[in-house]
Design an enzyme around this catalytic site. Structure first.
Site, PDB file in Angstrom:
ATOM      1  CG  HIS A  34      -1.844  -0.746   1.274  1.00  0.00           C
ATOM      2  ND1 HIS A  34      -3.441  -0.673   2.125  1.00  0.00           N
ATOM      3  CD2 HIS A  34      -2.700  -1.898   0.198  1.00  0.00           C
ATOM      4  CE1 HIS A  34      -4.101  -1.823   1.681  1.00  0.00           C
ATOM      5  NE2 HIS A  34      -3.378  -2.148   1.003  1.00  0.00           N
ATOM      6  CE1 TYR A 162      -5.164   3.899   8.544  1.00  0.00           C
ATOM      7  CE2 TYR A 162      -5.962   4.263  10.794  1.00  0.00           C
ATOM      8  CZ  TYR A 162      -5.190   3.197   9.792  1.00  0.00           C
ATOM      9  OH  TYR A 162      -4.274   2.508  10.232  1.00  0.00           O
ATOM     10  N   PRO A 254      -3.869   0.844  18.262  1.00  0.00           N
ATOM     11  CG  PRO A 254      -5.878  -0.721  17.860  1.00  0.00           C
ATOM     12  CD  PRO A 254      -4.781  -0.402  18.889  1.00  0.00           C
ATOM     13  CE  LYS A 258       4.737   3.365  13.736  1.00  0.00           C
ATOM     14  NZ  LYS A 258       4.595   2.657  12.394  1.00  0.00           N
ATOM     15  CE1 TYR A 346      -0.908   4.087   9.681  1.00  0.00           C
ATOM     16  CE2 TYR A 346      -0.155   2.551   7.823  1.00  0.00           C
ATOM     17  CZ  TYR A 346      -0.918   2.878   8.389  1.00  0.00           C
ATOM     18  OH  TYR A 346      -2.164   2.229   8.854  1.00  0.00           O
TER      19      TYR A 346
HETATM   20  C1  LIG Z   1      -7.376  -5.006  16.845  1.00  0.00           C
HETATM   21  C2  LIG Z   1      -5.365  -5.192  16.865  1.00  0.00           C
HETATM   22  C3  LIG Z   1      -5.299  -4.478  15.866  1.00  0.00           C
HETATM   23  C4  LIG Z   1      -3.744  -4.242  15.869  1.00  0.00           C
HETATM   24  N1  LIG Z   1      -3.005  -4.337  14.595  1.00  0.00           N
HETATM   25  C5  LIG Z   1      -2.162  -3.734  13.984  1.00  0.00           C
HETATM   26  C6  LIG Z   1      -1.232  -3.778  13.151  1.00  0.00           C
HETATM   27  O1  LIG Z   1      -1.872  -3.364  11.925  1.00  0.00           O
HETATM   28  N2  LIG Z   1       0.072  -3.259  13.096  1.00  0.00           N
HETATM   29  C7  LIG Z   1       0.648  -4.409  14.121  1.00  0.00           C
HETATM   30  O2  LIG Z   1       2.327  -4.319  13.551  1.00  0.00           O
HETATM   31  N3  LIG Z   1       0.394  -4.024  14.875  1.00  0.00           N
HETATM   32  C8  LIG Z   1      -1.497  -4.185  14.944  1.00  0.00           C
HETATM   33  N4  LIG Z   1      -1.546  -4.811  16.688  1.00  0.00           N
HETATM   34  C9  LIG Z   1      -0.989  -4.952  17.539  1.00  0.00           C
HETATM   35  C10 LIG Z   1      -0.079  -6.363  17.418  1.00  0.00           C
HETATM   36  O3  LIG Z   1      -1.015  -6.989  17.550  1.00  0.00           O
HETATM   37  C11 LIG Z   1       0.872  -6.615  18.981  1.00  0.00           C
HETATM   38  O4  LIG Z   1       1.620  -4.764  19.053  1.00  0.00           O
HETATM   39  C12 LIG Z   1       0.891  -7.975  18.557  1.00  0.00           C
HETATM   40  O5  LIG Z   1       1.159  -9.284  18.784  1.00  0.00           O
HETATM   41  C13 LIG Z   1       2.521  -8.223  20.008  1.00  0.00           C
HETATM   42  O6  LIG Z   1       3.522  -9.118  19.848  1.00  0.00           O
HETATM   43  P1  LIG Z   1       4.012 -10.168  21.071  1.00  0.00           P
HETATM   44  O7  LIG Z   1       4.370 -11.419  19.748  1.00  0.00           O
HETATM   45  O8  LIG Z   1       4.983  -9.615  21.267  1.00  0.00           O
HETATM   46  O9  LIG Z   1       3.218 -10.281  20.913  1.00  0.00           O
HETATM   47  P2  LIG Z   1       1.755 -11.163  21.285  1.00  0.00           P
HETATM   48  O10 LIG Z   1       1.061 -11.353  19.765  1.00  0.00           O
HETATM   49  O11 LIG Z   1       0.436 -11.426  22.400  1.00  0.00           O
HETATM   50  O12 LIG Z   1       2.288 -12.960  21.628  1.00  0.00           O
HETATM   51  C14 LIG Z   1       2.592 -13.803  23.030  1.00  0.00           C
HETATM   52  C15 LIG Z   1       2.540 -15.571  22.466  1.00  0.00           C
HETATM   53  O13 LIG Z   1       3.679 -15.460  23.106  1.00  0.00           O
HETATM   54  C16 LIG Z   1       3.134 -16.625  23.822  1.00  0.00           C
HETATM   55  N5  LIG Z   1       2.812 -17.055  25.510  1.00  0.00           N
HETATM   56  C17 LIG Z   1       2.363 -16.691  26.413  1.00  0.00           C
HETATM   57  N6  LIG Z   1       2.136 -17.047  27.985  1.00  0.00           N
HETATM   58  C18 LIG Z   1       3.417 -17.539  27.309  1.00  0.00           C
HETATM   59  C19 LIG Z   1       4.059 -19.103  27.920  1.00  0.00           C
HETATM   60  N7  LIG Z   1       4.128 -18.664  30.204  1.00  0.00           N
HETATM   61  N8  LIG Z   1       4.535 -19.847  27.984  1.00  0.00           N
HETATM   62  C20 LIG Z   1       5.036 -19.390  25.997  1.00  0.00           C
HETATM   63  N9  LIG Z   1       4.449 -19.285  25.565  1.00  0.00           N
HETATM   64  C21 LIG Z   1       3.541 -18.330  26.184  1.00  0.00           C
HETATM   65  C22 LIG Z   1       1.348 -16.339  24.062  1.00  0.00           C
HETATM   66  O14 LIG Z   1       0.767 -17.606  23.346  1.00  0.00           O
HETATM   67  C23 LIG Z   1       1.473 -15.226  22.709  1.00  0.00           C
HETATM   68  O15 LIG Z   1       1.393 -16.370  21.152  1.00  0.00           O
HETATM   69  C24 LIG Z   1      -2.797  -4.808  16.993  1.00  0.00           C
HETATM   70  C25 LIG Z   1      -3.097  -5.976  18.191  1.00  0.00           C
HETATM   71  C26 LIG Z   1      -4.702  -5.296  17.898  1.00  0.00           C
HETATM   72  C27 LIG Z   1      -5.526  -5.850  18.785  1.00  0.00           C
END
Ligand SMILES: Cc1cc2nc3c(=O)[nH]c(=O)nc-3n(C[C@H](O)[C@H](O)[C@H](O)COP(=O)(O)OP(=O)(O)OC[C@H]3O[C@@H](n4cnc5c(N)ncnc54)[C@H](O)[C@@H]3O)c2cc1C
Length: 357
Positions: A34, A162, A254, A258, A346
């Site tokens: 995009h 948006y 969100p 980011k 962005y």
């Molecule tokens: C509605 C919405 C829209 C979004 N849109 C965007 C977007 O367009 N672009 C963007 O960059 N971000 C977006 N985000 C944010 C993004 O989804 C998160 O910031 C991202 O998932 C963070 O990744 P993470 O790996 O740190 O955590 P998570 O994705 O939460 O992953 C953590 C993982 O650790 C695992 N875990 C937890 N505890 C344990 C344990 N004890 N043992 C083993 N595994 C464990 C969990 O099961 C999970 O799989 C959005 C969020 C939401 C809610």
């Protein structure tokens, strides 16, 4: 973890990082590039041209797909991954030999580690294992959430829309050419059970301009959920031999897309620091991890907070606040510098590219 519907927008630096890791084949084949987004203010339209203003676009490719690609690559590498571990606990990360303990199939296990990467999300055990007072938390809970609906229909627009409206914010997003994701701002205490699909589509149409509302293709929800909007940072992101990364250390609303990009950036930094530690026997990258990550995190917190303030309608908003939003929108339309600032933030001018390049 493959069942959860979340992020979809990847900064160019995140794509570069996945390229360098050799896991971007499917992303390039299936991701949608995009070159801009559409802003709408009470039906008036303004496009922000990322390519012209910031020199980069973004790639729309679902987070579940990124996770699938990473899991496949890890399995192919022969490295061991343990799924469904219970009662995970972290020990001795303030010493030279930290440990992770867990229970699997009723049997206790212990992993002896050099370092622990705490990438277990906002509700994981990593941050919760840190003694009280060792991290400082900074937080804003926004007084509204996003009700999101996924539908098997082509998106209403080639680019994300948006929309700021008197009734609240709306976002038209997508996961692919055939699957669309739509959001409307709702009060924090709203219950998803109170939102039939028909009610959702009616509300979304009301927040869009007439022409877009007419083009909208609706259908039964594949998924519908409410996400709270929160800004949160835990400092520092390193505690001895434990590194916090991603949502374990920080959350952004969100609106600025980011969260996943920040998580990728942390991991890119950490990976480089560990390579330096083992390859060059240097501790410099490890020592700098928290400060370098937090500089990017706060830049993203600022941008996500600003996008959220620009587009949402907080409870009790008065005429002054609405007119300030209007003035901000007009500023983006009339000032190339303002539009460029949005485009740079962005697409990730402060993002992972700088830390891994
Ligand atoms: C509605 C919405 C829209 C979004 N849109 C965007 C977007 O367009 N672009 C963007 O960059 N971000 C977006 N985000 C944010 C993004 O989804 C998160 O910031 C991202 O998932 C963070 O990744 P993470 O790996 O740190 O955590 P998570 O994705 O939460 O992953 C953590 C993982 O650790 C695992 N875990 C937890 N505890 C344990 C344990 N004890 N043992 C083993 N595994 C464990 C969990 O099961 C999970 O799989 C959005 C969020 C939401 C809610």
């Amino acid at each position: 973890m493959l069942g959860r519907v979340r992020a979809g927008v990847l900064e160019h630096g995140t794509v570069e990082l996945l390229d360098r890791a050799g896991v971007a084949g499917r992303l390039h084949a299936e991701g949608l590039v995009h070159d801009g987004i559409e802003l709408r203010f009470d039906g008036e339209r303004h496009r922000i041209d990322f390519r012209a203003l910031a020199g980069h676009g973004v790639t729309v490719y679902g987070q579940t797909e990124v996770t699938r690609d990473l899991m496949d690559a890890r399995a192919a590498s022969g490295a061991i991954t343990i799924y469904e571990a219970q009662a995970v606990s972290l020990h001795d990360f303030d010493r030279a030999s930290p440990k992770v303990r867990y229970v699997k199939d009723g049997i206790d296990h212990e992993i002896a580690c050099d370092f622990i990467a705490g990438c277990d999300g906002f509700h994981g055990v990593s941050r919760a294992s840190v003694p009280a007072g060792a991290v400082q938390a900074f937080e804003r809970v926004h007084p509204f959430g996003w009700l999101g609906l996924m539908v098997e229909q082509p998106p209403v627009s080639d680019e994300l829309i948006y929309a700021s409206h008197e009734r609240g914010f709306a976002l038209c997003s997508m996961r692919s050419r055939h699957r669309s994701r739509y959001y409307v701002q709702v009060p924090s205490d709203e219950r998803v059970e109170d939102w039939s699909d028909a009610r959702f589509w009616d509300e979304l149409r009301r927040r869009l301009d007439e022409e877009t509302a007419e083009r909208l293709l609706t259908g039964p929800a594949l998924e519908k959920s409410i996400a709270p909007l929160r800004s949160f940072v835990a400092e520092p992101m390193r505690l001895g031999r434990l590194f916090l990364a991603g949502d374990a250390a920080h959350i952004v609303p969100p609106t600025g897309a980011k969260g996943l990009n920040l998580a990728m950036g942390d991991v890119g930094l950490l990976c480089a620091a560990l390579a330096e530690f083992y390859g060059e026997k240097s501790q410099a990258g490890i020592d700098a991890y928290s400060a370098r990550a937090l500089a990017r995190v706060w830049a993203a917190e600022r941008f996500s907070w600003w996008m959220t303030s620009l587009l949402h309608r907080p409870p009790g908003m008065d005429g002054f606040a609405r007119r300030i939003q209007r003035a901000e929108f007009d500023h983006l339309r009339s000032s190339q510098a303002a539009a460029r600032s949005l485009a740079e933030s962005y697409t990730g001018a402060f993002g992972v590219a700088g830390v891994t390049g």
